[in-house]
Enzyme design. Structure first.
Site, PDB file in Angstrom:
ATOM      1  N   ARG A 186      44.451   2.235  46.887  1.00 26.07           N
ATOM      2  CA  ARG A 186      45.348   2.880  45.921  1.00 26.07           C
ATOM      3  C   ARG A 186      44.548   3.436  44.744  1.00 26.07           C
ATOM      4  NH1 ARG A 186      50.360  -0.508  44.016  1.00 26.07           N
ATOM      5  NH2 ARG A 186      50.929   1.558  43.206  1.00 26.07           N
ATOM      6  N   CYS A 245      47.741  -1.569  36.166  1.00 28.55           N
ATOM      7  CA  CYS A 245      47.997  -1.638  37.609  1.00 28.55           C
ATOM      8  C   CYS A 245      49.010  -0.555  37.934  1.00 28.55           C
ATOM      9  CB  CYS A 245      48.477  -3.033  38.009  1.00 28.55           C
ATOM     10  SG  CYS A 245      49.973  -3.559  37.143  1.00 28.55           S
TER      11      CYS A 245
END
Length: 287
Positions: A186, A245
């Site tokens: 990611r 995040c």
């Protein structure tokens, strides 16, 4: 006082003592009903359930991320209703290697409450020692009138927070580091299952929260965590680190690990990637 971790064996010894408040925060980012369903099927006796989508996040505007941080006053009011007092020992658990538990741990520390610990190994570890279970939904025993008389809140947050504007202003600053807790694929932009844009904040470093854990899902030793964070951050001190995040939850796992390793004072960017990419003018890096 338990400030970081508590083992299932330790919790079992204190389970029926007064002054303990247990929260079950099991959650699934792709199935928001899964956590409550699991709680209803079985949980640690006395544990209260808190929902990450409704109770532990502010209203979503489409611009403030997937789990916007609530106002401290609103969160304090919620905690008062749950029965939190200044002397309460809080224990938090999930079934996701501490992912969601560390988020509530951080929120309580942000509120100024220090006696809060994550259950080592979470729900699976409780089952592994044959811990007691209860089913159904337990409601807080405290009334609103009682709640208003407890838990004074300090004017200033105990854990530092960075806004999106501050993170933007610090891009390219060699004395500031953004530490991204998402999975490497990611971070690199190869796979993005949650947000509409792939990639990462320019200049950010990547440390998946899973790197804080051993193969059995328990946290690495303090010594090992300290060695790894020192090697990653180099000359950068904790107050110069901003954790990020996808939506501010997983980032707390790295922040928790740093605090436990004696690297206190790092920052959280609660909006994280989901807020960052809500404005197309913000730069994105792929690698």
């Amino acid at each position: 006082m338990y400030k970081y971790l508590i083992t299932p064996e330790q919790l079992k010894q204190h389970l029926h003592e007064p002054g303990y408040l247990i929260f079950d925060v099991r959650h699934d980012l792709l199935n928001h009903q899964a956590g409550l369903h699991a709680y209803q099927q079985g949980h640690i006796p006395g544990a209260l359930f808190l929902d990450h989508e409704q109770q532990l996040a502010a209203e979503k505007t489409g611009k403030n991320g997937r789990h916007p941080l609530p106002k401290r006053s609103d969160f304090a009011a919620l905690m008062r209703l749950q029965g939190l007092g200044t002397r309460t020992q809080v224990v938090v658990y999930d079934s996701s290697n501490g992912l969601f538990a560390c988020h509530l741990w951080w929120m309580l520390r942000w509120l100024g409450h220090e006696k809060v610990a994550v259950l080592e190994g979470g729900w699976p570890s409780w089952l592994a020692i044959g811990g007691e279970q209860e089913t159904g939904i337990r409601k807080p025993a405290r009334t609103e009138a009682q709640a208003l008389q407890s838990l004074p809140m300090s004017e200033h947050a105990a854990m530092p927070v960075r806004t999106v504007d501050q993170v933007c202003a610090e891009l390219g600053n060699d004395n500031r580091v953004v530490l991204d807790a998402r999975a490497p694929e990611r971070f690199r932009g190869e796979h993005e299952p949650m947000d509409p844009v792939a990639g990462h904040i320019p200049g950010a470093l990547n440390r998946s929260h899973l790197q804080n854990l051993e193969a059995d899902g328990k946290f690495k030793t303090i010594e090992k965590l300290r060695e790894e964070f020192d090697a990653l951050l180099g000359h950068i001190k904790p107050p110069q680190v901003t954790h990020q995040c996808g939506s501010g939850i997983t980032a707390c796992h790295n922040l928790f690990a740093m605090e436990m390793a004696g690297l206190a004072g790092s920052n959280l960017y609660p909006g994280s990637w989901s807020e960052w990419v809500a404005d197309a003018s913000r730069p994105v890096e792929l690698d």
